[in-house]
Each structure stands twice: as C-alpha cells, then as structure tokens.
Write an enzyme that holds these catalytic residues in place. Structure first.
Site, PDB file in Angstrom:
ATOM      1  N   GLY A  31       5.521  -9.256   3.824  1.00 41.21           N
ATOM      2  CA  GLY A  31       4.891  -8.679   5.002  1.00 41.21           C
ATOM      3  C   GLY A  31       3.613  -9.407   5.317  1.00 41.21           C
ATOM      4  O   GLY A  31       2.802  -9.685   4.433  1.00 41.21           O
ATOM      5  N   LYS A  52       2.103  -8.899  -6.921  1.00 43.61           N
ATOM      6  CA  LYS A  52       1.722  -8.842  -5.511  1.00 43.61           C
ATOM      7  C   LYS A  52       0.864 -10.049  -5.172  1.00 43.61           C
ATOM      8  O   LYS A  52      -0.064 -10.382  -5.915  1.00 43.61           O
ATOM      9  CB  LYS A  52       0.949  -7.546  -5.229  1.00 43.61           C
ATOM     10  CG  LYS A  52       0.564  -7.364  -3.775  1.00 43.61           C
ATOM     11  CD  LYS A  52      -0.085  -6.002  -3.557  1.00 43.61           C
ATOM     12  CE  LYS A  52      -0.457  -5.804  -2.092  1.00 43.61           C
ATOM     13  NZ  LYS A  52      -1.024  -4.451  -1.852  1.00 43.61           N
ATOM     14  N   ASP A 149      -1.316   5.644   3.475  1.00 42.19           N
ATOM     15  CA  ASP A 149      -0.102   4.973   3.971  1.00 42.19           C
ATOM     16  C   ASP A 149       1.140   5.601   3.335  1.00 42.19           C
ATOM     17  O   ASP A 149       2.017   4.901   2.826  1.00 42.19           O
ATOM     18  CB  ASP A 149      -0.164   3.471   3.675  1.00 42.19           C
ATOM     19  CG  ASP A 149       0.772   2.663   4.571  1.00 42.19           C
ATOM     20  OD1 ASP A 149       1.237   3.208   5.592  1.00 42.19           O
ATOM     21  OD2 ASP A 149       1.037   1.491   4.255  1.00 42.19           O
TER      22      ASP A 149
END
Length: 208
Positions: A31, A52, A149
């Site tokens: 993303g 990540k 989120d």
C-alpha cells in the site's frame, strides 16, 4: 516510481544492523510506498516474522514507524501483535519493523467467503469479542491509546483457531485530554469516525 520496481523479490536478503539476516518468502500486503513481507531468519529456519517496510521514508514516516513500534512493544495482549525491533537499510533507503507473524486471513477476506458476503450475527460477535477486549485494554492505558483505523482488513483471524488479532497501528496515537491530533494518513471511508476528517480523535473514534 512503479510499484513493481520497489517491491522486493522473493529470496531477497534483508540485514538488520544488529546481526539478524532475513530472507523474503512472500508478500503479505502492500500500500502506498510500503509493504509487509513474510520473512524467515536465514540461520534459524523455523523462525518466521512479518516485516513491515517503508520505502524512501521521510522523517515523519520514520518517526511514525518508531512510534508504532514503541506503542506495541509495551503492550501485552493476546489480540495484539508483538513487535521486536525497528531498523533501517540505508543502502536501499528503507525502514523496517520486525513483527510477530500471524498466519491467517483478514476479516475482510473471510467476509467475502460468506453467503451474501455477510457474517451471521453470532459468528460476528464471536470474532469481534477479542478485538473489543483489546480496545478496552488500549483505552485503559495511561495515557489511552487510540487505534484510529478499525476495519475488517486490519483484523486477522489466525488459522490456528486462536482469537482474532488487531493489526496495523500506523495511525495509532496516545490520547491526552484537551490535546488533539489529526490523522495525516487518509482515514478509511466507511469506517473512520466523522471527527477523523478534520477534528481531533478520542477513544470514541475506535468504537464508531
């Protein structure tokens, strides 16, 4: 930059300055200018992690990754992932966060497999119970931690049949009363609370 140009190919070696060496085995998600990989410790084959990655991070992105790691490192809850460390690859201009790998599917992917793409209410309540418990735990920290989120794509249901896990704390913040912090990363339409589009957020935003 074309996305395929910056994604690391399977078999790539990532070296942690403190000594760890990791081999990319799969792409777990992508993303913007970042990705999450499944990696294996090169010298201890049974150890796998989620890694990540931030591509060409600016100062804000590096700080945000460090804040996310610092928040998760001090938390202990079965529905929250463990974070081990943050490091940089100066040559590739990338920042990394090494995390616990949770094998499973996102709640969003599982929903699409359901009849009419909807969970029966009893199953939805069962799946979300540990997530609600994790939010209660987060909101009772001192100061409270707001995830900001909450959505099906950020909830993983492990294949081991253990409780669902809440992931992606890239928007998380510590809530201090009378002090507001706006989200810099875009909120998720359909899931973000109205105040995330211009006002400050409180723990109530996670319950929206």
């Amino acid at each position: 930059m074309d996305e395929e140009q910056w994604l690391l190919p399977i078999g790539s070696i990532i070296r942690d300055p403190v000594g760890g060496t990791y081999v990319v085995e799969a792409l777990l998600g992508r993303g913007g200018f970042g990705a999450v990989y499944l990696v294996r410790e090169q010298h201890i084959k049974q150890q796998v992690f989620a890694l990540k990655e931030e591509i060409h991070p600016n100062r804000y992105q590096r700080d945000n990754l460090t804040v996310e790691a610092d928040i998760l490192r001090r938390l202990q809850h079965s529905a929250l992932p463990r974070v081990y460390r943050v490091f940089e690859d100066v040559q590739r201009q990338r920042s990394y966060m090494l995390m616990e790998y949770i094998a499973g599917q996102t709640l969003d992917a599982l929903r699409k497999e359901q009849p009419e793409q909807r969970f029966p209410l009893p199953l939805a309540l069962e799946l979300l119970e540990p997530i609600v418990d994790a939010l209660i735990y987060l909101h009772h920290q001192d100061p409270p931690i707001v995830h900001r989120d909450i959505k099906p794509a950020n909830i993983i249901v492990p294949t081991s049949h253990t409780a669902a896990v809440l992931v992606d704390f890239g928007l998380a913040k510590e809530y201090v009363e009378d002090r507001t912090t706006n989200a810099v990363r875009p909120a998720t339409p359909g899931y973000a609370a109205p105040e995330q589009y211009g006002g400050g957020t409180t723990p109530r935003a996670d319950l929206y």
